[in-house]
Each structure stands twice: as structure tokens, then as C-alpha cells.
Design a protein around this motif. Sequence first.
Motif, PDB file in Angstrom:
ATOM      1  N   THR A 128       0.827  -1.207   0.000  1.00 20.33           N
ATOM      2  CA  THR A 128       0.000   0.000   0.000  1.00 20.33           C
ATOM      3  C   THR A 128       0.859   1.254   0.000  1.00 20.33           C
ATOM      4  N   SER A 129       2.028   1.197   0.673  1.00 21.28           N
ATOM      5  CA  SER A 129       2.920   2.347   0.685  1.00 21.28           C
ATOM      6  C   SER A 129       3.368   2.695  -0.719  1.00 21.28           C
ATOM      7  N   GLU A 155      -5.219   8.791  -1.300  1.00 21.51           N
ATOM      8  CA  GLU A 155      -4.760   8.569   0.068  1.00 21.51           C
ATOM      9  C   GLU A 155      -5.841   7.904   0.907  1.00 21.51           C
ATOM     10  N   HIS A 200      -5.472   4.263   2.619  1.00 18.78           N
ATOM     11  CA  HIS A 200      -5.561   4.194   4.072  1.00 18.78           C
ATOM     12  C   HIS A 200      -6.639   3.217   4.529  1.00 18.78           C
ATOM     13  N   ARG A 231      -1.568  12.945   7.165  1.00 19.87           N
ATOM     14  CA  ARG A 231      -1.844  11.576   7.626  1.00 19.87           C
ATOM     15  C   ARG A 231      -0.905  10.586   6.933  1.00 19.87           C
ATOM     16  N   ALA A 232      -0.697  10.775   5.627  1.00 22.53           N
ATOM     17  CA  ALA A 232       0.197   9.877   4.901  1.00 22.53           C
ATOM     18  C   ALA A 232       1.627   9.988   5.420  1.00 22.53           C
ATOM     19  N   ASP A 276       2.222   8.274   8.663  1.00 19.27           N
ATOM     20  CA  ASP A 276       2.296   6.824   8.478  1.00 19.27           C
ATOM     21  C   ASP A 276       3.684   6.419   7.971  1.00 19.27           C
ATOM     22  N   GLU A 277       4.212   7.216   7.028  1.00 20.10           N
ATOM     23  CA  GLU A 277       5.543   6.938   6.482  1.00 20.10           C
ATOM     24  C   GLU A 277       6.038   8.172   5.736  1.00 20.10           C
ATOM     25  N   ARG A 327       5.365  11.907  -0.678  1.00 16.07           N
ATOM     26  CA  ARG A 327       4.420  12.411   0.318  1.00 16.07           C
ATOM     27  C   ARG A 327       4.804  13.821   0.769  1.00 16.07           C
ATOM     28  N   ARG A 387      -6.601  15.577  11.852  1.00 16.97           N
ATOM     29  CA  ARG A 387      -5.530  14.702  11.407  1.00 16.97           C
ATOM     30  C   ARG A 387      -4.171  15.396  11.448  1.00 16.97           C
TER      31      ARG A 387
END
Length: 341
Positions: free
Chosen positions: A2-3, A33, A37, A127-128, A131-132, A137, A251
Amino acid sequence: MTSSVLDEAYERVRHTGPERDGWLSNHAPMAAEALVHRGHGAVVHRWIDAYADKLEERPRGIRPIPADEWRDPLGDPVRTGDWLNHFDRELAGGPWRDVLARWWPRLLPGIAAGATHGVIRVGHAVRALLDEETGPRVAELGQGLAYWAARWQPLAPPGTGPYPAADARSALDAVPRVPDQRSGIRARLAQLADLPGWPPAAGAVPGPGTGDVPTRLAGIVDAAVVRHGTHGYASPVMLVHAATAPNAVLRALPALPPALWTPSLAAAWAATAAVTAAYAPAQARPAPPAGTDLSLDEVMRRATDTGDAHAIKFVDTLCDTATRSANPGLLAIAAQAVEQI
């Protein structure tokens, strides 16, 4: 898996503009996104393929924006290309959290930018990143900030606090409606300055008396989600933003200094109240009956099938509400909103 899908999606749309047809927002990065997610990354590229005819080329810049002269071009869509270039440079020169913290208080008063899509796009990007952290991003955060800056539009007056305890749903029900709801959002928001009852409504940020900022902000999001079930019929797409705009702020909070949280709460409420004033009908309709056999995952698949990013983003936000609430009617509200959109 997913990343890489999300980063590939960001790369696909990186050289597209934040708008099309002179005003309509580019929803591709936000929808991508949300889908990734929520575990629907397998459909992202196909969704972008279908959305491709709504994408326009990234606008070119006119002249660079000096670091100490950012105020004048704020809110000037003609300078969109300059803002995109400016944030490319900003993010190349320092950590993304520092850039976000520097620009958030500058942009926050103009939260209505692009019908609130500026802050919403930033919220998805943050938010992305939480996550990473990846190059695509970071670049997407810059595009969101640039769009917010180019379409910067203030909502006055903001709340100043301290805010008394109040129920978020009751506060939304008390927001006055603009008298002329025939035109687009810019014309509707322009009526707020002369709307009786708007200043106290915009300044009365709801929430529990002992609640912290995230709790109060989550309450606003949840109330707007539920209210869509009874009032969304009047403008299913636009009233989505009464929930997705404050959720974007929520967020972003973990990436912001705590000193910025309270003004963020006030601005988020003002955005929700403004969208409500601009698009809510005079009368509510009964909420959809609870008891649907659909799951949230199935509702998201239906939202994806519509091709409309607002359906995807509303279900995405409703999923956040569902993690905080045992409301049995949420699934029915989600399914109804997707059908209406």
C-alpha cells in the motif's frame, strides 16, 4: 504494497494542477490517500485512470515569492504556480514538520480556501506522512500548502475563547442560513459578513467543558457526519465538507506544536459552521433507518464505484467517527450519502 501504491499515485498526479476549469479542485491525491488508508489500494490506479480527464497541467510560475513578502500573493490564484514552486523550495530546505508549523498559522485564517479543499488536501498529506515519510508524500504536502495559499480565503470573526461547554450538534442546528443559496460557495460565504447571528455562531466553538482540543474537534466532526444524514439531501456534495474540513485539521494536530491546537479548533469550527450556513436546508429529513447489512468496507467499495471523490472522502471520515462512536445509524448514513452523491 500500500505504501508503494500511494507513492506511485502521488507521482502520477505530481505534475497536475490543484484545480481544473478555473475553480474545481483536483481530488485525485486526496481520494488516493483515503483509498489506500482504508485498504482499497488495489483500485487506486484504476480510479485515477477514470479521473484522468479531470486533470490539468501544473500551472507555471510568474515570479518567485520572496520569503519575507509572502503576504501580498496570499489568496491570489493567479500566483498558484509561484506558490507551488515556493513550497517545493521550502520543503527542499528543511524538515516537513518545520515547514508545516511555520505556515499553518499563516494559512489557518484562510481555511475556506478552495471551498476548504486546501486544508483537506493538507490533512490527507499529513496523515500519509505520519504513516511513512517518503519523497512523494513530502511533495504532496507542498502541493496542498500551495493550493491553500493560492486560494486563501478568511472566515471572520474567529472564536477567541474561552469556550463554554456546548453540544456540537445543537451548535450546528443553531447556525443561521445565508439568505441566498442560489450561487456557488464564494457568493454564499460572502453573505456571512452581513448575516445576523453569524458572529456569535462562528465564535461559539462547541465541545465538553473539560474536553481537550482533539476531543472537542472530534465532536464537531462526528456531529457534522451525523447531521449529513438528516440535512445532506439539500447539497450532498458540499455538505460533506462540514465534516471533512474539521477532520483534516484533526488529522494534522499530531504534527503541529500544541500551541497551535486551540486556534486550529476555532478555525475548524468556523469552517464547519460556514459550510453549514451556506448549504444547509431549512428543514431536516428523518435519518435513514439503521439496520443495513452493509459493512463500512462494502460502503467504501460503493463510494469508489461512483467515481466521486466526495463519496470516498466522506466514508473515510465517517470511518473515523465509527471508531469513536457506537451509533448504529452510521452505516445507514454512509450508504445514504453515497447514494445521494
